[in-house]
Every structure is written in C-alpha cells, then in structure tokens.
Design a protein around this motif. Structure first.
Motif, mmCIF file in Angstrom:
data_model
loop_
_atom_site.group_PDB
_atom_site.id
_atom_site.type_symbol
_atom_site.label_atom_id
_atom_site.label_comp_id
_atom_site.label_asym_id
_atom_site.label_seq_id
_atom_site.Cartn_x
_atom_site.Cartn_y
_atom_site.Cartn_z
ATOM 1 N N LYS A 81 13.111 14.263 -8.692
ATOM 2 C CA LYS A 81 13.494 13.476 -7.520
ATOM 3 C C LYS A 81 12.363 13.468 -6.489
ATOM 4 O O LYS A 81 12.187 12.499 -5.747
ATOM 5 N N THR A 82 11.597 14.564 -6.449
ATOM 6 C CA THR A 82 10.456 14.657 -5.544
ATOM 7 C C THR A 82 9.210 14.024 -6.153
ATOM 8 O O THR A 82 8.490 13.273 -5.498
ATOM 9 N N PHE A 83 8.947 14.333 -7.431
ATOM 10 C CA PHE A 83 7.699 13.920 -8.052
ATOM 11 C C PHE A 83 7.740 12.518 -8.659
ATOM 12 O O PHE A 83 6.703 11.850 -8.732
ATOM 13 N N GLY A 84 8.895 12.084 -9.103
ATOM 14 C CA GLY A 84 8.990 10.784 -9.751
ATOM 15 C C GLY A 84 8.431 9.638 -8.924
ATOM 16 O O GLY A 84 7.583 8.872 -9.403
ATOM 17 N N PRO A 85 8.845 9.491 -7.659
ATOM 18 C CA PRO A 85 8.346 8.373 -6.855
ATOM 19 C C PRO A 85 6.830 8.392 -6.657
ATOM 20 O O PRO A 85 6.189 7.330 -6.689
ATOM 21 N N VAL A 86 6.228 9.578 -6.460
ATOM 22 C CA VAL A 86 4.780 9.608 -6.217
ATOM 23 C C VAL A 86 4.000 9.371 -7.507
ATOM 24 O O VAL A 86 2.923 8.770 -7.490
ATOM 25 N N VAL A 87 4.539 9.847 -8.640
ATOM 26 C CA VAL A 87 3.892 9.569 -9.927
ATOM 27 C C VAL A 87 3.948 8.076 -10.231
ATOM 28 O O VAL A 87 2.950 7.463 -10.635
ATOM 29 N N GLU A 88 5.104 7.474 -10.023
ATOM 30 C CA GLU A 88 5.253 6.044 -10.293
ATOM 31 C C GLU A 88 4.367 5.212 -9.365
ATOM 32 O O GLU A 88 3.781 4.204 -9.785
ATOM 33 N N HIS A 89 4.247 5.642 -8.114
ATOM 34 C CA HIS A 89 3.359 4.929 -7.181
ATOM 35 C C HIS A 89 1.911 5.023 -7.660
ATOM 36 O O HIS A 89 1.175 4.012 -7.644
ATOM 37 N N ALA A 90 1.489 6.212 -8.078
ATOM 38 C CA ALA A 90 0.114 6.388 -8.555
ATOM 39 C C ALA A 90 -0.146 5.533 -9.790
ATOM 40 O O ALA A 90 -1.220 4.922 -9.918
ATOM 41 N N GLN A 91 0.808 5.497 -10.708
ATOM 42 C CA GLN A 91 0.653 4.671 -11.906
ATOM 43 C C GLN A 91 0.501 3.199 -11.534
ATOM 44 O O GLN A 91 -0.300 2.473 -12.132
ATOM 45 N N LYS A 92 1.259 2.755 -10.542
ATOM 46 C CA LYS A 92 1.185 1.370 -10.090
ATOM 47 C C LYS A 92 -0.186 1.068 -9.485
ATOM 48 O O LYS A 92 -0.796 0.027 -9.765
ATOM 49 N N VAL A 93 -0.683 1.986 -8.668
ATOM 50 C CA VAL A 93 -1.988 1.814 -8.037
ATOM 51 C C VAL A 93 -3.090 1.728 -9.092
ATOM 52 O O VAL A 93 -4.000 0.883 -9.014
ATOM 53 N N LEU A 94 -3.004 2.586 -10.096
ATOM 54 C CA LEU A 94 -3.996 2.575 -11.172
ATOM 55 C C LEU A 94 -3.912 1.273 -11.970
ATOM 56 O O LEU A 94 -4.935 0.664 -12.298
ATOM 57 N N HIS A 95 -2.697 0.847 -12.280
ATOM 58 C CA HIS A 95 -2.494 -0.366 -13.077
ATOM 59 C C HIS A 95 -3.034 -1.597 -12.347
ATOM 60 O O HIS A 95 -3.566 -2.525 -12.977
ATOM 61 N N GLU A 96 -2.921 -1.609 -11.030
ATOM 62 C CA GLU A 96 -3.352 -2.757 -10.236
ATOM 63 C C GLU A 96 -4.830 -2.695 -9.864
ATOM 64 O O GLU A 96 -5.325 -3.568 -9.148
ATOM 65 N N ASN A 97 -5.551 -1.675 -10.366
ATOM 66 C CA ASN A 97 -6.972 -1.514 -10.041
ATOM 67 C C ASN A 97 -7.210 -1.543 -8.529
ATOM 68 O O ASN A 97 -8.091 -2.256 -8.024
ATOM 69 N N ALA A 98 -6.415 -0.767 -7.820
ATOM 70 C CA ALA A 98 -6.498 -0.730 -6.358
ATOM 71 C C ALA A 98 -7.830 -0.141 -5.905
ATOM 72 O O ALA A 98 -8.561 0.491 -6.675
ATOM 73 N N ASP A 99 -8.133 -0.350 -4.626
ATOM 74 C CA ASP A 99 -9.406 0.142 -4.102
ATOM 75 C C ASP A 99 -9.370 1.663 -3.911
ATOM 76 O O ASP A 99 -8.328 2.308 -4.070
ATOM 77 N N THR A 100 -10.534 2.206 -3.549
ATOM 78 C CA THR A 100 -10.671 3.659 -3.450
ATOM 79 C C THR A 100 -9.721 4.255 -2.425
ATOM 80 O O THR A 100 -9.142 5.327 -2.641
ATOM 81 N N ALA A 101 -9.544 3.589 -1.299
ATOM 82 C CA ALA A 101 -8.660 4.114 -0.255
ATOM 83 C C ALA A 101 -7.237 4.277 -0.781
ATOM 84 O O ALA A 101 -6.570 5.278 -0.496
ATOM 85 N N ALA A 102 -6.770 3.302 -1.554
ATOM 86 C CA ALA A 102 -5.416 3.378 -2.109
ATOM 87 C C ALA A 102 -5.318 4.471 -3.164
ATOM 88 O O ALA A 102 -4.286 5.150 -3.283
ATOM 89 N N LEU A 103 -6.367 4.660 -3.939
ATOM 90 C CA LEU A 103 -6.386 5.720 -4.953
ATOM 91 C C LEU A 103 -6.318 7.097 -4.285
ATOM 92 O O LEU A 103 -5.583 7.980 -4.724
ATOM 93 N N ILE A 104 -7.103 7.266 -3.220
ATOM 94 C CA ILE A 104 -7.101 8.539 -2.497
ATOM 95 C C ILE A 104 -5.729 8.791 -1.878
ATOM 96 O O ILE A 104 -5.196 9.901 -1.943
#
Length: 253
Positions: A81-104
C-alpha cells in the motif's frame, strides 16, 4: 491458506467473524515471531495472545509455518500500500522517457516511502523485529521468497532503472546497483541501529518533526548525487561511456 478451510466457516456471519479472528491471530503472531523468532514462538502462546483456543490456529492455518506464511503475506500486502504507488509512478516515468528532473523525483519518492515504512516499524517493535529476523536469514526461507518477489525485487529493479537512466550506465552495471542500494540504504541505519542513532543525536524518539528533518537531509544529499551523475552522463564522463560506449549505446530498461 487452504480455500477449503475457509469454506468451513458458517455462512451466517461466519466470514466476518472468521476474518476478524484470523486478523487477530496474525497480529499476535507477528509480535511473537518478532520477539522470539519462528522457533521460539509457540502456537499455544500465539493463540493465548490472540485470545483464541489453540485448535483455532490449525483451523485457519494448518500449522505454525502456515501461520508464519500468513503473517508474511499480510505484511507484504500492507507494505505494498505504501510502495505500490511509488513503484508504479517510477515505472510510468521510465516508460515515458521523462526528463532527468522527473527521474530524480521518482527516485526520491521511493526513498521517502522506504523512510516512512522504516519509521512506522520503529513505532511497532514487533514488526520491526519480524523483518529484521527474516532479513538476517534466521526464519523460514518461504518468507524471504515472498518478500523478495512481492516487495524487494520490484523496488530494487525500478530503483536501479532510475539510477541507470540518470547516470547513463546500464541497469545491471555493478556501479549502478551499488549506487541505488547505497542511496536507499541511507535510511536503513535509523531502523537497524535505532537506539544507537537516537543516542548519537541526543533524541529520545523520532517524532514527525525529527522524521522530516532526517528525510529532508537525505533528500538533499540524494538529489545532489543524482544531479552530479546526470552531469557526468551529459559530459560523457562515465567510465562505461569512455571505455566501451555502453553508457551511450545501451539504454537502461
């Protein structure tokens, strides 16, 4: 847990009462397994702390290992419940080839979720000890398998992928993995050496204000390191980029 055993409950309110009893047993077991370990905690003591008779444990879980497995599953559910949302957000950022600021930002979200979990365990010693014993390898291997598959592997994989994308190295590069683990591990010391860190800081406990001070300090130094690695990537100064070109030709997944 065996589905057939669950169906043995009375259909007239039995499920609600049964789920409440099962939850009480799991909570009691987590505390006792944390305090005494798998071998030291008896089913009789677990039943007594849960306020049920000993046969109830066999009814719901078959045996002590079944109780332990149910504890691990419940803790994994709760942690996700704590980790799921942040993992899913990170996966989305990676999939969308987001910029460095978003990755950090995505990495720091993971780091702070780990911090929140660590501070919560500090306020629940039984749970903290349960995880500490499992992590030390003293408990049934089934616990490690469950927690690795459901928590640690997703967290480690996405954290390494973020660091890889930020630094320009491959996700499986040992330097990438060491960096990811060390950044996340900055918070672990406040959990595994709770008493020592409190003594060194002159604190009696970690309240919300002190927790935020820890998090903000680690957040700042993490951001500085990630930004430095991104500058090295952009300048082509990573060893991988200089020697093999791997930092440029292999895009971390």
């Amino acid at each position: 847990m065996n589905t057939a055993k669950r169906l043995r409950r009375s259909p007239e309110g039995g499920y609600a009462r049964g789920d409440e009893t099962r939850h009480r047993i799991i909570e009691a077991a987590v505390q006792l397994f944390g305090e005494h370990g798998f071998e030291g905690a008896s089913t009789r003591d677990i039943a007594a702390r849960a306020g049920v008779n000993a046969p109830a444990l066999q009814y719901y879980f078959e045996n002590k290992e079944g109780v332990y497995r149910a504890c691990v599953e419940a803790l994994a559910d709760d942690a996700w419940k704590t980790f799921g949302p942040v993992v899913e957000h990170a996966q989305k950022v990676l999939h969308e080839n987001a910029d460095t600021a978003a990755l950090i930002d995505a990495f720091i979200r993971i780091q702070e979720a780990i911090a929140d979990s660590a501070f919560a365990k500090a306020n629940n010693p039984g749970r903290g000890l349960f995880f500490a014993r499992e992590q030390a390898g003293y408990e049934p291997e089934s616990a490690t398998q469950i927690l690795s598959a459901r928590l640690r592997e997703p967290l480690n994989e996405v954290s390494a992928a973020l660091v890889a994308r930020i630094s320009g190295r491959a996700a499986d590069d040992p330097v990438t993995l060491i960096r990811a683990f060390s950044l996340l591990g900055q918070l672990v010391i406040f959990h595994v050496a709770h008493r020592s860190t409190l003594t060194a800081l002159g604190w009696k406990s970690i309240d919300a204000e002190k927790a935020e001070q820890i998090k903000s300090t680690i957040r700042e130094q993490t951001r500085m390191l990630l930004e430095q690695w991104s500058r090295e990537r952009d300048a082509g100064h990573t060893p991988a980029a200089q020697s093999t070109g791997r930092g440029k030709s292999r895009k971390p997944q």
